[in-house]
Design an enzyme around this catalytic site. Structure first.
Site, PDB file in Angstrom:
ATOM      1  N   ASN A  62      48.248  39.960  34.664  1.00 50.94           N
ATOM      2  CA  ASN A  62      47.224  40.798  35.300  1.00 50.94           C
ATOM      3  C   ASN A  62      47.796  41.664  36.420  1.00 50.94           C
ATOM      4  O   ASN A  62      47.233  42.697  36.749  1.00 50.94           O
ATOM      5  CB  ASN A  62      46.116  39.904  35.877  1.00 50.94           C
ATOM      6  CG  ASN A  62      45.141  40.676  36.743  1.00 50.94           C
ATOM      7  OD1 ASN A  62      44.389  41.507  36.242  1.00 50.94           O
ATOM      8  ND2 ASN A  62      45.168  40.434  38.053  1.00 50.94           N
ATOM      9  N   GLN A  79      37.861  43.127  38.006  1.00 47.32           N
ATOM     10  CA  GLN A  79      38.944  43.408  37.058  1.00 47.32           C
ATOM     11  C   GLN A  79      39.847  44.581  37.448  1.00 47.32           C
ATOM     12  O   GLN A  79      40.978  44.663  36.963  1.00 47.32           O
ATOM     13  CB  GLN A  79      38.341  43.603  35.655  1.00 47.32           C
ATOM     14  CG  GLN A  79      37.723  42.273  35.198  1.00 47.32           C
ATOM     15  CD  GLN A  79      36.979  42.325  33.888  1.00 47.32           C
ATOM     16  OE1 GLN A  79      36.546  43.401  33.446  1.00 47.32           O
ATOM     17  NE2 GLN A  79      36.806  41.171  33.279  1.00 47.32           N
ATOM     18  N   ASP A  97      47.567  45.386  40.915  1.00 51.07           N
ATOM     19  CA  ASP A  97      46.794  45.168  39.693  1.00 51.07           C
ATOM     20  C   ASP A  97      47.179  46.165  38.604  1.00 51.07           C
ATOM     21  O   ASP A  97      47.031  47.379  38.762  1.00 51.07           O
ATOM     22  CB  ASP A  97      45.305  45.315  40.022  1.00 51.07           C
ATOM     23  CG  ASP A  97      44.434  44.631  38.988  1.00 51.07           C
ATOM     24  OD1 ASP A  97      44.553  43.401  38.840  1.00 51.07           O
ATOM     25  OD2 ASP A  97      43.642  45.335  38.315  1.00 51.07           O
ATOM     26  N   ASP A 143      47.174  33.582  32.798  1.00 46.60           N
ATOM     27  CA  ASP A 143      46.804  33.456  34.209  1.00 46.60           C
ATOM     28  C   ASP A 143      45.820  34.560  34.595  1.00 46.60           C
ATOM     29  O   ASP A 143      45.971  35.714  34.173  1.00 46.60           O
ATOM     30  CB  ASP A 143      48.083  33.583  35.054  1.00 46.60           C
ATOM     31  CG  ASP A 143      47.809  33.507  36.549  1.00 46.60           C
ATOM     32  OD1 ASP A 143      47.514  32.412  37.034  1.00 46.60           O
ATOM     33  OD2 ASP A 143      47.869  34.563  37.216  1.00 46.60           O
ATOM     34  N   HIS A 149      40.447  38.489  35.522  1.00 47.77           N
ATOM     35  CA  HIS A 149      40.685  39.738  36.242  1.00 47.77           C
ATOM     36  C   HIS A 149      41.218  40.855  35.363  1.00 47.77           C
ATOM     37  O   HIS A 149      41.613  41.913  35.855  1.00 47.77           O
ATOM     38  CB  HIS A 149      41.595  39.463  37.443  1.00 47.77           C
ATOM     39  CG  HIS A 149      40.977  38.443  38.356  1.00 47.77           C
ATOM     40  ND1 HIS A 149      40.005  38.767  39.266  1.00 47.77           N
ATOM     41  CD2 HIS A 149      41.113  37.088  38.412  1.00 47.77           C
ATOM     42  CE1 HIS A 149      39.593  37.668  39.887  1.00 47.77           C
ATOM     43  NE2 HIS A 149      40.251  36.630  39.376  1.00 47.77           N
ATOM     44  N   GLU A 194      42.650  31.572  31.616  1.00 46.65           N
ATOM     45  CA  GLU A 194      42.099  31.068  32.872  1.00 46.65           C
ATOM     46  C   GLU A 194      40.942  31.964  33.309  1.00 46.65           C
ATOM     47  O   GLU A 194      41.148  33.022  33.902  1.00 46.65           O
ATOM     48  CB  GLU A 194      43.171  31.026  33.968  1.00 46.65           C
ATOM     49  CG  GLU A 194      42.717  30.251  35.197  1.00 46.65           C
ATOM     50  CD  GLU A 194      43.125  30.877  36.515  1.00 46.65           C
ATOM     51  OE1 GLU A 194      42.953  30.211  37.541  1.00 46.65           O
ATOM     52  OE2 GLU A 194      43.588  32.036  36.531  1.00 46.65           O
TER      53      GLU A 194
HETATM   54  C1  ARE Z   1      49.660  34.561  47.794  1.00 46.88           C
HETATM   55  C2  ARE Z   1      49.161  34.273  49.195  1.00 46.88           C
HETATM   56  C3  ARE Z   1      48.093  35.303  49.598  1.00 46.88           C
HETATM   57  C4  ARE Z   1      48.632  36.716  49.415  1.00 46.88           C
HETATM   58  C5  ARE Z   1      49.111  36.884  47.979  1.00 46.88           C
HETATM   59  C6  ARE Z   1      49.725  38.261  47.698  1.00 46.88           C
HETATM   60  O1  ARE Z   1      48.607  32.971  49.254  1.00 46.88           O
HETATM   61  O2  ARE Z   1      47.743  35.078  50.948  1.00 46.88           O
HETATM   62  O3  ARE Z   1      47.607  37.649  49.693  1.00 46.88           O
HETATM   63  O4  ARE Z   1      50.115  35.896  47.709  1.00 46.88           O
HETATM   64  O5  ARE Z   1      50.817  38.493  48.519  1.00 46.88           O
HETATM   65  C7  ARE Z   1      48.531  31.749  43.481  1.00 46.88           C
HETATM   66  C8  ARE Z   1      48.039  31.227  44.835  1.00 46.88           C
HETATM   67  C9  ARE Z   1      47.720  32.361  45.778  1.00 46.88           C
HETATM   68  C10 ARE Z   1      48.921  33.293  45.896  1.00 46.88           C
HETATM   69  C11 ARE Z   1      49.183  33.827  44.501  1.00 46.88           C
HETATM   70  C12 ARE Z   1      50.350  34.821  44.440  1.00 46.88           C
HETATM   71  O6  ARE Z   1      46.867  30.433  44.622  1.00 46.88           O
HETATM   72  O7  ARE Z   1      47.423  31.836  47.071  1.00 46.88           O
HETATM   73  O8  ARE Z   1      48.635  34.341  46.818  1.00 46.88           O
HETATM   74  O9  ARE Z   1      49.552  32.719  43.636  1.00 46.88           O
HETATM   75  O10 ARE Z   1      51.497  34.258  44.951  1.00 46.88           O
HETATM   76  C13 ARE Z   1      40.496  33.262  41.671  1.00 46.88           C
HETATM   77  C14 ARE Z   1      40.995  33.779  40.328  1.00 46.88           C
HETATM   78  C15 ARE Z   1      41.946  32.828  39.642  1.00 46.88           C
HETATM   79  C16 ARE Z   1      43.078  32.380  40.573  1.00 46.88           C
HETATM   80  C17 ARE Z   1      42.429  31.795  41.820  1.00 46.88           C
HETATM   81  C18 ARE Z   1      43.503  31.366  42.845  1.00 46.88           C
HETATM   82  O11 ARE Z   1      39.895  34.076  39.481  1.00 46.88           O
HETATM   83  O12 ARE Z   1      42.510  33.496  38.528  1.00 46.88           O
HETATM   84  O13 ARE Z   1      41.584  32.803  42.453  1.00 46.88           O
HETATM   85  N1  ARE Z   1      43.984  31.404  39.922  1.00 46.88           N
HETATM   86  C19 ARE Z   1      45.297  31.831  39.342  1.00 46.88           C
HETATM   87  C20 ARE Z   1      46.417  30.831  39.539  1.00 46.88           C
HETATM   88  C21 ARE Z   1      46.792  30.771  40.999  1.00 46.88           C
HETATM   89  C22 ARE Z   1      47.488  32.096  41.334  1.00 46.88           C
HETATM   90  C23 ARE Z   1      46.856  33.244  40.668  1.00 46.88           C
HETATM   91  C24 ARE Z   1      45.818  33.121  39.759  1.00 46.88           C
HETATM   92  C25 ARE Z   1      47.497  34.566  40.877  1.00 46.88           C
HETATM   93  O14 ARE Z   1      46.177  29.644  38.922  1.00 46.88           O
HETATM   94  O15 ARE Z   1      47.613  29.694  41.308  1.00 46.88           O
HETATM   95  O16 ARE Z   1      47.449  32.304  42.769  1.00 46.88           O
HETATM   96  O17 ARE Z   1      48.520  34.694  39.865  1.00 46.88           O
HETATM   97  C26 ARE Z   1      35.678  31.269  42.661  1.00 46.88           C
HETATM   98  C27 ARE Z   1      35.854  32.204  41.462  1.00 46.88           C
HETATM   99  C28 ARE Z   1      37.265  32.126  40.918  1.00 46.88           C
HETATM  100  C29 ARE Z   1      38.281  32.349  42.034  1.00 46.88           C
HETATM  101  C30 ARE Z   1      38.053  31.310  43.135  1.00 46.88           C
HETATM  102  C31 ARE Z   1      39.022  31.475  44.296  1.00 46.88           C
HETATM  103  O18 ARE Z   1      35.723  29.922  42.218  1.00 46.88           O
HETATM  104  O19 ARE Z   1      34.946  31.837  40.425  1.00 46.88           O
HETATM  105  O20 ARE Z   1      37.440  33.117  39.919  1.00 46.88           O
HETATM  106  O21 ARE Z   1      39.600  32.176  41.468  1.00 46.88           O
HETATM  107  O22 ARE Z   1      36.710  31.451  43.630  1.00 46.88           O
HETATM  108  O23 ARE Z   1      38.846  32.728  44.889  1.00 46.88           O
HETATM  109 CA    CA Z   2      43.088  43.456  36.726  1.00 46.90          CA
END
Ligand code: ARE
Ligand code: CA
Length: 459
Positions: free
Chosen positions: A98, A154, A163, A193, A197, A219
């Site tokens: 994404n 998205q 993005d 992942d 989005h 996911e």
């Molecule tokens: C890191 C830093 C941030 C910084 C960013 C960019 O922590 O402070 O801004 O880098 O520099 C993981 C970590 C993040 C990390 C990111 C990139 O968790 O902290 O950010 O890696 O290094 C939503 C999404 C869902 C996502 C979760 C975390 O919908 O897809 O947020 N999960 C996946 C992974 C994560 C990963 C990412 C995506 C990014 O499994 O491990 O992030 O690749 C409600 C909504 C959900 C939402 C949730 C939290 O429940 O329904 O959709 O999930 O709130 O906001």
């Molecule tokens: Ca997107």
């Protein structure tokens, strides 16, 4: 290309999150294959931002699609896939497609990059930030957007990650090129992942460019009233079922007798045939809505329940031991070192009760839940047709009782902890279930066989 090919007869997936490639390979041949697991999920294999080992989440910030990563290099990755295949496992890779990085300037593979600028791969025009108004002036996704419009969710940036413009031809081709590179190395499927989005139409187009029939599970975290829902993605692949672990936490801290009807009819849950289930993953174990290894016996019992219940494709999760929720896994110079169970790494997938239930899961496939019994709020029992029977005691005292098992008369091995269970001519067993314990038996696994021979799926 076809997508969402079923994971097969042996479908339990071990999610060896943050394990390096050499350790995954060792685990496939040494433990996962012999126990009857059907697949292993591995962490994002592409090059990424490096934070030098300090945090786990740098690997979710792709810097390039070449395969030198925190977990090893391309030849180690390829060797891992071959070893796992030889052990009878499919390999599913965590695909971060994404977005690219949101910070930093150097990668594990030694590349230099900047946000929106990845030399030889993407430049400014490939990102929504430059090419499209996402709907928010700061270009970020805000918490309130989830209940708002899909456009914000998205096309804006998830936690500031650049993005990708996935509606663009070049971007679609580049992402598909990455996935095809993994398929060419033998990868059998993908965890997508942050699929929530990316527009499902864009994802469907990208999947259609991928060779073979990779198993795709996405996911898309369910949230009540949200604009983007898991059901919008089940036409192009399966989904990770987040409600599953939320409900299990609620019931294992409440009344497990409620689980009698657990499944698609419960709020927010997808059809079992479209779902990959898990008690924990790397995000939920750091949150408050699901069980984790820190919950001890309840976590283990919930995993046993998952392997016994007739819903979805189960995952057994294993990451590293942690106290600081941001800290990275054991490493040397930033690169993850070999996993050592019990010393920095949790290894639930090796637990004898869990591996016994992997065999149970494989043996009872296709048989419906029957003989449900819940003598109190902490004790449940059920069979899977006439193929297997389990009782789980989530209480703090042992429970003695007589249950209808659905199995033919015989003396069976308890596959979750040893000892034997005698089933009489009317299919009943009188047992004492230990506190925070379980008993499970499988047709064909009688006590005349040594327990080790129970693992009929080893070959
Ligand atoms: C890191 C830093 C941030 C910084 C960013 C960019 O922590 O402070 O801004 O880098 O520099 C993981 C970590 C993040 C990390 C990111 C990139 O968790 O902290 O950010 O890696 O290094 C939503 C999404 C869902 C996502 C979760 C975390 O919908 O897809 O947020 N999960 C996946 C992974 C994560 C990963 C990412 C995506 C990014 O499994 O491990 O992030 O690749 C409600 C909504 C959900 C939402 C949730 C939290 O429940 O329904 O959709 O999930 O709130 O906001
Ligand atoms: Ca997107």
């Amino acid at each position: 290309a076809a997508q969402a090919a079923p994971p097969g007869d042996k479908d339990v997936i071990a999610n060896l999150w943050s394990w390096n490639w050499n350790s995954v390979a060792r685990e496939c041949s040494g433990h996962l294959g012999p126990a009857g697991y059907g697949g292993v999920q591995v962490s994002p294999p592409q090059d990424s931002l490096t934070r030098g080992g300090a945090v786990w989440w740098d690997v979710y910030q792709p810097a390039d699609y070449t395969l030198t990563s925190k977990f090893g290099n391309e030849s180690q990755f390829a060797a891992m896939v071959r070893t796992c295949h030889d052990a009878g496992l499919k390999v599913y890779a965590d695909a971060v497609i994404n977005h690219m990085t949101g910070q930093g300037s150097t990668s594990y593979g030694g590349r230099s990059f900047g946000k929106y600028n990845y030399p030889g791969l993407y430049s400014a025009n490939d990102f929504h930030y430059y090419s499209e108004d996402c709907g928010n002036s700061d270009n970020l996704i805000h918490d309130g957007d989830y209940g708002g419009s899909a456009r914000n969710v998205q096309n804006c940036e998830l936690v500031g990650l650049s993005d990708l413009e996935t509606e663009e031809e070049y971007v679609r081709g580049a992402i598909a090129g990455y996935l095809n590179r993994l398929v060419a190395l033998g990868v059998d499927g993908f965890r997508i992942d942050a699929a929530k989005h990316t527009n499902p139409g864009d994802l469907g187009n990208i999947y259609g460019r991928v060779s073979g029939s990779p198993y795709i599970y996405q996911e898309v975290i369910y949230g009540g009233g949200e604009a983007v829902q898991p059901g919008q993605y089940t036409g192009i692949g399966d989904v990770l079922e987040f409600q599953y672990g939320r409900y299990l936490r609620e019931k294992f801290y409440g009344n497990i007798a409620d689980l009698r009807t657990f499944g698609e009819t419960w709020g927010g849950m997808q059809p079992g045939g479209k779902s990959v289930t898990f008690v924990a993953n790397h995000d939920t174990e750091r949150g408050t809505t699901a069980l984790s290894y820190k919950d001890g016996a309840a976590y283990r019992l919930a995993n046993l329940f998952q392997l016994a219940w007739n819903y979805g494709t189960p995952q057994v999760y294993d990451g590293f031991t942690w106290s600081d929720r941001e800290a990275g896994p054991p490493h040397s110079g930033g690169f993850v070192t070999d996993a050592v169970c019990g010393s920095g790494w949790e290894c639930l997938h090796r637990d004898a009760a869990i591996t016994g239930m992997v065999g149970f899961h494989n043996a009872v496939k296709g048989s419906a839940v029957a003989n449900w019994s819940a003598p109190n709020a902490n004790v449940i029992a059920f069979s899977r047709g006439a193929k297997g029977w389990i009782t789980i005691n989530n209480g703090t005292g042992s429970y003695a009782g007589t249950f209808a098992t659905g199995l033919p008369a015989g003396t069976y091995t308890n596959v979750t902890g040893g000892g034997t269970v005698t089933v009489n001519a009317s299919g009943q067993a009188a047992v004492s279930v230990p506190a925070k314990g379980s008993i499970a038996i499988v047709a064909g696994a009688t006590s005349s066989q040594a327990p080790v021979t129970f693992n009929v799926n080893a070959s």
